[in-house]
Design an enzyme around this catalytic site. Structure first.
Site, PDB file in Angstrom:
ATOM      1  N   ASN A 177       0.832  -1.229   0.000  1.00  0.00           N
ATOM      2  CA  ASN A 177       0.000   0.000   0.000  1.00  0.00           C
ATOM      3  C   ASN A 177       0.854   1.261   0.000  1.00  0.00           C
ATOM      4  OD1 ASN A 177       0.761   0.452   2.675  1.00  0.00           O
ATOM      5  ND2 ASN A 177      -1.109  -0.443   3.521  1.00  0.00           N
ATOM      6  N   ARG A 308      27.472 -29.210  27.538  1.00  0.00           N
ATOM      7  CA  ARG A 308      26.967 -29.182  26.162  1.00  0.00           C
ATOM      8  C   ARG A 308      26.988 -30.586  25.563  1.00  0.00           C
ATOM      9  NH1 ARG A 308      31.619 -27.182  21.971  1.00  0.00           N
ATOM     10  NH2 ARG A 308      33.433 -27.607  23.266  1.00  0.00           N
ATOM     11  N   GLU A 356      19.749 -16.531  13.373  1.00  0.00           N
ATOM     12  CA  GLU A 356      19.169 -16.887  14.663  1.00  0.00           C
ATOM     13  C   GLU A 356      17.707 -16.487  14.780  1.00  0.00           C
ATOM     14  OE1 GLU A 356      22.051 -15.256  14.248  1.00  0.00           O
ATOM     15  OE2 GLU A 356      23.523 -16.759  14.843  1.00  0.00           O
ATOM     16  N   PHE A 381      24.567 -15.550  20.950  1.00  0.00           N
ATOM     17  CA  PHE A 381      23.894 -15.242  19.691  1.00  0.00           C
ATOM     18  C   PHE A 381      22.380 -15.382  19.790  1.00  0.00           C
ATOM     19  CE2 PHE A 381      28.152 -16.872  18.018  1.00  0.00           C
ATOM     20  CZ  PHE A 381      28.739 -15.644  18.271  1.00  0.00           C
ATOM     21  N   ARG A 463      30.914 -24.715  27.694  1.00  0.00           N
ATOM     22  CA  ARG A 463      31.824 -25.259  26.705  1.00  0.00           C
ATOM     23  C   ARG A 463      32.783 -26.292  27.294  1.00  0.00           C
ATOM     24  NH1 ARG A 463      37.106 -23.938  25.132  1.00  0.00           N
ATOM     25  NH2 ARG A 463      37.562 -24.528  22.971  1.00  0.00           N
TER      26      ARG A 463
END
Lengths: 615, 615
Positions: A177, A308, A356, A381, A463
């Site tokens: 529009n 992890r 992401e 992230f 980690r």
């Protein structure tokens, strides 16, 4: 319906949009009017949907990405006989289901909450992915977008993803529009400009007059018969179409029409057409993958395992146990460890590449369709998808988000890769659950437990390796905690989670040798927190020392306060957290530099027990 | 340098990348090796940069968007004579300037911190915008991107923005090495796939062999001579180029080479070429717009003015006073009120359309160049740019972010438009300042004060009108607060900010009529908090009641705790915050439903003063 009736239906949708906004005294009628003919043709000719059975597996799925055009959506519900005409007058009022922007919490026909632009198409891609790869019931996904929102990068993540996955069950309809909120869009009515972009990304494109019902009908037909690629219909429309005083004019975004009665008359007055929406085809149930036996991985005490890794193994096992579990990753599956799920359950793994927003939107789309998604990337992230998680919480979508590489403990990669704000981000979301395990057995249990919670569930993984301190038989209720050191002589309680748990234990051992007994609490459930245990610790030891690998705001330290905000006496509280900007260094050097390692905890403990004031 | 020397330089950059990663035992040598020839030709032939004067206004600007290829950057610094060879061995070690991902906090030649992919190009667009529209010193901006990161939507926000603004001073160089972290990218070596996308967005595109120094040289030459549009050079490269054991192979991302010595030998051994980088042209100073007189708007006590209106007026006035102030908006300037600045200072206003990541990235780019940016959109939509704000905090960029339409107080639009997580998000950023004014004069003062702070400064404004309670002569130091009601008989302190301040005052008045005196603190500086005032209030009144239009986690309630985490006794603390999911309703109905209006405050006050435990 024939063409003349479709025209009438379009006018009815306009009139009802004008009426709803007039009754509310606010809202977006002009943004509704531009798309009214598109909606009329979709509803009457192409959508297959049983409004009495919104859960019907064969139903098409409609997403109003331009959520501010909610009057149009509600007018369509009326035309479909799903709501009474009278309910339109409750629009935007206290207690009404007809909110300013549609939400599935209130209305069973809304797939996902919209209102933050550029999110409807990404979530639609997630739904279409589920339809294509998991359900195969043949439903189509229709997403009505505004032109302004095509400036959002998330739209192009979605465009890339949809074409790459050949989502020919997806049709985006763009209501061009030419007017945004504060003035013209970048490309105005240049439909070619948008077509070039979508074509380059691999879409089939159709340009049409968005007010010619026959042309729209042909466009929808062409979209549904296109195979191998998604289709976008670029429809040239006029904002406020049908009412001369507002049509195609600037400065009228988000405002009721100046004279609603006159406008309604100009539109031909109120109508009460009822559309018989096409029935969906018969379809079988979801989750074609059968459930298997559940054998979560177990670890021996004393072993060293990264959480992890335990997450990856547990998720793969959960995938075997439950056919409804799916996994998604942002092209870091070798780091987050979703790669194990991808290997064992390739049909239910979705590679989202480095995007992401689309990662989380895909998860939301899967959840909308009843699947149980786990979407993983680095904790840092996930901040990229904060707005998507926020909107998912408004939707009430049940998604599991997993952030790896939390905190300074990652070591050498430096601050850009360290999740140091993630606990604050996820705690602040409505109805969220925030879990932060410290060992492998705990991680495995929590990965399974989070599947059945409501709302946004966040798991924070680390980690590096940490020692296994719990046996595989141990259970970890959400909202609970574990008291790891305790005696009748405790003079301080250290509250830790994740990587700071072994540090706290080491500090407790060191202090015990000096004759100082301290309590250690593993607060693996950061939200909700274990109020009882924290209150008891406060009563019995007088002072709580929180230690976290996170910035000091919004994380563990603040979470502990949740146990004491009911007016009861608060214990002395001291926080150890990451207060400086880290650089590169080895993990142990990082914990030391941040002042959250065993040495720092022991030093703080000595001072506090000695009643000294630290900071 | 001739072609043979350029080839040698490329090999040197490879060798030094391999050496740095080997010394560190981690890092991304293969991602550096693919781009080494691109970097060699840029450094030796096209970049104009005085490494001894990084602030030189005529310097070209280089951004390593693929920040993990930091070994290549540091190798280039060595080749340019900016750092010693020996420093390469400190890579990724404690205290080194050579972090895993480059940051400007440590190195004067780094424009912006990278490492979160898809951010370098958007920030580069901001720098190029500054160069084109504000400085006109003729510098070029070079951004070296990876191919994986082109999946990020933020890259396409940047592509759209750069083309629309005709940024022919911007060159993106894409190192298309076809391999991401965990495997092949979507498009592999299909340069055309990327070219189609960039062309559709309005860019000039060049495809080249990224290991042919003459072809690269021609590509750079073509880029610098292209006018009217930005250029992207799509360079076909091989990850790990030059060492057979790793070249173009999967599974080697982010790992040192298996045998560094052998690899160095294969690359022809260490070299010590020094490049004489071209001098920048002479250029005049920044900020061509002269400073004017500063006349902040003032308001009369008792008037009702929305703080967003006061922000808009103050920003326009500040723009007159200071030539370095610029404003940016996400296509909602009529709502945030930056429209007033846009009207008065059109040359320094940047419309970013609905692309919040690019909005914040543009602000970062402006800040990099010494301007003082104010970027505004709805508080809720700033969550879209969380990762950009996070990276800006790592950069140490001085940017002002302004979020309007905070909290449930916006009313009818519903939860999608309500900023209810923004205080948590901004508090958790390193070195941030968080301000939340309650009246127009306070807003005007804070808008001016925030300009000169370090780091990320966040101002939260409100949609609706609030009474002016301060005179224009009042001052509001950052880190301060205002005690609005106080007596020797106070039995409770209500801590409020923004829209809850007038509610707290009304509650205090109501309670006073019942014979209950309470203290009221306006905590306009949420971070840092006024520890002294809060501690004194705690001592004198025993209990603090915080009231905020924000979720209960991470906002005002948690901020107050900052005053008491040094081990001293904590007062009783009670929080009123938004704990339910709001729908649509009028603003006063929203405050009432959330339990944060005067009625709720007074009720909580009565209970607390009566020593009852509430919640």
């Amino acid at each position: 319906m024939n063409s003349a009736e479709l025209v009438e239906l379009g006018q009815q949708l306009r009139v009802d949009s004008v009426r709803a906004a007039a009754a509310a005294g606010s809202g977006h009628p002009t943004s509704s009017m531009s798309a009214a003919d598109l909606m009329a043709v979709l509803l009457a000719r192409h959508l297959r949907y049983d409004f009495e059975r919104p859960d019907h597996p064969g139903n098409d799925r409609f997403v109003l990405s331009k959520g501010h055009a909610s009057p149009l959506l509600y007018a369509a519900y009326k035309a479909a006989g799903a709501i009474e005409d009278g309910e339109l007058a409750t629009f935007r009022k206290l207690g009404s289901r007809l909110e300013g922007h549609p939400t599935p919490r209130r209305l069973p026909w809304v797939e996902t909450a919209t209102g933050s632009l550029g999110q409807g198409l990404p979530v639609g891609v997630g739904i279409a992915l589920a339809g294509k790869r998991l359900e195969r019931t043949g439903y189509r996904v229709w997403v009505l977008c505004g032109d302004s929102e095509l400036a959002e990068g998330s739209v192009w993540e979605a465009a890339e993803h949809a074409a790459y996955e050949h989502l020919d069950n997806l049709t985006a309809i763009v209501d061009v529009n030419r007017l945004g909120q504060r003035g013209p869009t970048r490309h105005g009515h240049d439909l070619d400009a948008y077509a070039r972009r979508f074509q380059a990304f691999g879409w089939h494109t159709i340009e049409t007059d968005g007010h010619d019902v026959d042309a729209i009908d042909r466009a929808f037909g062409e979209a549904t018969s296109t195979t191998g690629q998604p289709t976008v219909i670029l429809a040239r429309t006029l904002k406020g179409k049908g009412v001369a005083s507002v049509e195609d004019r600037e400065g009228l975004h988000g405002k009721p029409l100046p004279d609603a009665e006159e406008a309604i008359a100009e539109l031909g007055g109120p109508r009460d057409l009822v559309v018989r929406v096409q029935e969906p085809p018969a379809a079988r149930l979801l989750h074609a993958v059968p459930d298997g036996s559940r054998e979560l991985p177990t670890y021996d005490k004393g072993d060293k395992v990264a959480t992890r890794n335990a997450f990856g193994a547990a998720l793969a096992a959960l995938g075997t146990a439950r056919g409804d579990v799916v996994a998604l990753d942002g092209e870091v599956g070798d780091s987050t460890r979703t790669e194990q799920f991808a290997k064992e359950h390739p049909d239910r793994f979705f590679e989202c590449y480095i995007a992401e927003q689309q990662l989380v939107a895909s998860a939301v789309g899967m959840a909308v369709r009843g699947h149980v998604p786990y979407a993983a990337t680095f904790a840092a992230f996930l901040t990229r998808a904060h707005d998507f998680a926020r909107m998912a919480s408004i939707s009430g979508a049940g998604i599991n988000l997993v952030g790896s590489h939390a905190g300074v403990a990652i070591g050498q990669d430096g601050p850009s890769q360290m999740g140091l704000e993630d606990l604050a981000m996820f705690r602040a979301l409505y109805g969220s659950t925030v879990l932060y395990p410290c060992d492998a057995n705990q991680t495995a249990q929590l990965v399974a437990a989070m599947a059945d919670l409501d709302g946004i569930r966040y798991l924070r993984t680390s980690r590096g390796e940490t020692p296994v301190i719990y046996g595989p038989e141990e259970r970890f209720p959400v909202g609970g905690s574990k008291v790891l050191r305790s005696s009748g002589e405790d003079r301080l309680t250290v509250v830790a989670a994740g990587v700071t748990v072994p540090e706290a234990l080491a500090a407790a051992d060191a202090l015990q040798e000096e004759g100082i007994r301290i309590r250690v609490v593993d607060l693996y459930s950061v939200k909700p927190v274990d109020r009882e245990t924290l209150r008891l610790a406060a009563e019995e030891t007088g002072c709580l020392l929180t230690v976290e690998d996170h910035h000091e705001e919004g994380g563990l330290g603040d979470a502990v306060l949740d146990a004491f905000t009911d007016g009861r006496p608060v214990p002395r509280l001291v926080r150890l957290a990451v207060r400086t900007m880290p650089g590169s260094a080895a993990p142990d050097e990082q914990l030391n530099a941040a002042g959250i390692d065993a040495t720092a905890i022991a030093a703080a403990g000595r001072l506090l027990v000695g009643e000294a004031v630290v900071r």
